[in-house]
Enzyme design. Structure first.
Site, PDB file in Angstrom:
ATOM      1  N   GLU A 161      -3.612  11.701  -6.643  1.00  0.00           N
ATOM      2  CA  GLU A 161      -2.812  10.577  -6.134  1.00  0.00           C
ATOM      3  C   GLU A 161      -1.330  10.723  -6.462  1.00  0.00           C
ATOM      4  OE1 GLU A 161      -4.260   7.225  -4.817  1.00  0.00           O
ATOM      5  OE2 GLU A 161      -5.978   8.459  -4.275  1.00  0.00           O
ATOM      6  N   CYS A 181       5.826   1.850  -7.371  1.00  0.00           N
ATOM      7  CA  CYS A 181       4.992   2.484  -6.332  1.00  0.00           C
ATOM      8  C   CYS A 181       5.832   2.902  -5.139  1.00  0.00           C
ATOM      9  CB  CYS A 181       3.946   1.511  -5.798  1.00  0.00           C
ATOM     10  SG  CYS A 181       2.859   0.826  -7.029  1.00  0.00           S
ATOM     11  N   HIS A 203      -4.089   3.012 -10.541  1.00  0.00           N
ATOM     12  CA  HIS A 203      -3.220   4.160 -10.840  1.00  0.00           C
ATOM     13  C   HIS A 203      -2.651   3.950 -12.239  1.00  0.00           C
ATOM     14  CE1 HIS A 203      -2.341   4.621  -6.266  1.00  0.00           C
ATOM     15  NE2 HIS A 203      -3.133   5.600  -6.634  1.00  0.00           N
TER      16      HIS A 203
HETATM   17  O1  SUG Z   1      -3.169   2.999  -2.603  1.00  0.00           O
HETATM   18  N1  SUG Z   1      -2.423  -0.182  -1.303  1.00  0.00           N
HETATM   19  C1  SUG Z   1      -1.992   1.005  -2.032  1.00  0.00           C
HETATM   20  C2  SUG Z   1      -1.053   0.637  -3.136  1.00  0.00           C
HETATM   21  C3  SUG Z   1      -0.450   1.868  -3.781  1.00  0.00           C
HETATM   22  C4  SUG Z   1       0.336   1.564  -5.010  1.00  0.00           C
HETATM   23  N2  SUG Z   1       0.902   2.730  -5.520  1.00  0.00           N
HETATM   24  C5  SUG Z   1       1.049   3.022  -6.843  1.00  0.00           C
HETATM   25  N3  SUG Z   1       0.446   2.341  -7.770  1.00  0.00           N
HETATM   26  N4  SUG Z   1       1.765   4.025  -7.144  1.00  0.00           N
HETATM   27  C6  SUG Z   1      -3.195   1.754  -2.594  1.00  0.00           C
HETATM   28  O2  SUG Z   1      -4.128   1.099  -3.058  1.00  0.00           O
HETATM   29  C7  SUG Z   1      -3.490  -1.370   0.528  1.00  0.00           C
HETATM   30  C8  SUG Z   1      -3.596  -1.285   2.041  1.00  0.00           C
HETATM   31  C9  SUG Z   1      -4.385  -2.416   2.647  1.00  0.00           C
HETATM   32  O3  SUG Z   1      -5.286  -2.928   2.002  1.00  0.00           O
HETATM   33  O4  SUG Z   1      -4.075  -2.783   3.799  1.00  0.00           O
HETATM   34  C10 SUG Z   1      -3.050  -0.085  -0.130  1.00  0.00           C
HETATM   35  O5  SUG Z   1      -3.245   0.982   0.426  1.00  0.00           O
END
Ligand code: SUG
Length: 448
Positions: free
Chosen positions: A174, A372, A250
């Site tokens: 990731e 993020c 994460h």
């Molecule tokens: O991968 N949310 C992302 C959020 C990413 C956050 N990034 C870090 N922590 N670096 C994920 O979970 C939600 C999309 C939706 O539900 O429509 C989403 O992909």
């Protein structure tokens, strides 16, 4: 040669929506099927870039990937015109339709893992795009992200953009969300800390019971090897399964590092005391100066509050005067327990001097905080000149992007709007217009 940190923020794309696609991400689940505000989302992202750039920190933008990616649906057996495909997917499996519309490339901390040239044995800056193989909607991103990164970091003498790791559950990666670089200063050599959620080889190692671990030890080790990091400079820490089960999908939801400072929760890692001692000892041995660890206890901040406030997903930045500022989401101000912890964090015995708050609600509702939304890249002066210049943030670029959002984005998207053929056209047109603003080939951005 002096080097500085640049934050590459993801532009929030015109199809930003809430589909509850990320199992284990509490905010994504709780906003499933609510209406989103793409225009407000993109403007909040732009405001953050402006704020950070105004602090004197390097800032760049990464384009959103073209969405909807109807090729994805075609590959899964949906046929007919674009409209027919969308209608069929909406009826048969709305989650697939939402996946091909997801604007998830905004969270560029998941775009790649980056090792600056000072850490790598061949003296080049290495990037490995994340394969994001643990969620369906995000697993569509890597080929396009790789293409974009290769267009931006095109000088092979200075940069290496690797292929993503094979998309396989044992190699789930990731990116920078599970990676922290620590160094006496950005422009010096550093150690790189890789955090994994599961050891897929050692079956007896602890693993989460409720939610998936998105990063494997094998993947982290492979990235460190690809980047040519000296073994004594790469650390592998095991993420606490209890944290993953509490919604820490994460590591950057429970830990943030910057230069010689590591801010984390006491429940971030397995065997935390011993691991952090090992890290501190090594840091001091290699660089002759101490690592400053700021740890919050569960008594000070329960895991649920860490997840709802996203305190650890703040951006920790070093200003020109050497002092550090923590850029937090507004949710930290609104949560009294998180707010109290901030008082401890800016205690005068620590290097963190100041706290700032930003409204990133649209992204936060999908589990994406300040950290993020950005990919950190330490660039030497020569490398700064060597990247594609059209993505370097400036007042003029801000104005152009502001106008672009104003004229191309919808104010509101309901879940059923994903069936609207006009949204497909509008989104593609927005990407074409963006290619001109960023001076990147339209053929690259439209294919991505
Ligand atoms: O991968 N949310 C992302 C959020 C990413 C956050 N990034 C870090 N922590 N670096 C994920 O979970 C939600 C999309 C939706 O539900 O429509 C989403 O992909």
């Amino acid at each position: 040669m002096s080097a500085r940190e640049f934050n590459f923020d993801g532009l929030i794309g015109p199809t930003h929506n809430y589909a509850g696609l990320s199992f284990g991400n509490v905010a994504s689940a709780s906003h499933q099927n609510t209406a989103s505000n793409p225009r407000a989302a993109a403007l909040q992202g732009l405001e953050k870039m402006k704020f950070v750039a105004d602090l004197g920190i390097g800032q760049c933008v990464l384009p959103p990937l073209r969405r909807p990616r109807l090729e994805f649906l075609r590959g899964l057996g949906f046929s007919g015109s674009d409209q027919q495909i969308v209608d069929k997917a909406y009826r048969q499996c709305p989650a697939l339709l939402a996946s091909c519309f997801s604007a998830s490339s905004m969270w560029t901390a998941n775009a790649a893992t980056v090792s600056p040239s000072s850490d790598c044995q061949d003296g080049r800056l290495h990037l490995t795009p994340a394969n994001l193989s643990s969620t369906l909607h995000r697993s569509i991103e890597p080929p396009s992200t790789t293409r974009n990164l290769r267009a931006i970091f095109s000088d092979h003498e200075q940069f290496v953009v690797h292929d993503p790791l094979p998309s396989q559950s044992g190699l789930s990666d990731e990116g920078a969300a599970n990676h922290t670089r620590l160094a006496p200063a950005h422009d010096q050599e550093g150690v790189e800390v890789f955090v994994f959620g599961v050891d897929t080889i050692d079956r007896s190692a602890p693993r989460p019971g409720e939610f998936p671990a998105r990063q494997t030890l094998l993947a982290s080790q492979a990235v460190a090897r690809n980047h040519g990091l000296p073994m004594e400079r790469a650390f592998f820490l095991h993420q606490n399964p209890a944290a993953i089960d509490a919604g820490v999908f994460h590591n950057d939801v429970i830990c943030v590092g910057n230069e010689n400072v590591l801010l984390c929760h006491e429940l971030a890692f397995v065997d935390q005391d011993r691991q952090l001692k090992r890290l501190s000892t090594e840091f001091e041995k290699q660089f002759g100066s101490p690592l400053e660890v700021i740890e919050l206890s569960a008594k000070e901040l329960e895991l649920t509050d860490a997840v709802s406030s996203y305190l650890f997903n703040s951006q920790l930045v070093t200003l020109a005067n050497g002092k550090m500022t923590l850029i937090c989401p507004l949710e930290c101000k609104e949560n009294p327990r998180a707010n109290r912890c901030l008082d401890k964090i800016v205690d005068e015995s620590n290097s963190i001097e100041k706290v700032e708050f930003l409204n990133l609600r649209q992204s936060m509702n999908n589990g994406g905080g300040p950290a993020c939304l950005r990919l950190r890249v330490v660039l030497t002066e020569e490398q700064q000149a060597g990247i594609h210049q059209g993505i370097v943030y400036s007042k003029k670029l801000h104005e152009d992007l502001f106008m672009w959002v104003e004229s191309n984005y919808r104010e509101r998207v309901e879940p059923s709007d994903l069936r609207d053929p006009a949204l497909i056209r509008e989104s593609y047109d927005a990407i074409s217009a963006l290619a001109r603003i960023l001076d990147l080939p339209e053929s690259v951005l439209l294919d991505c």
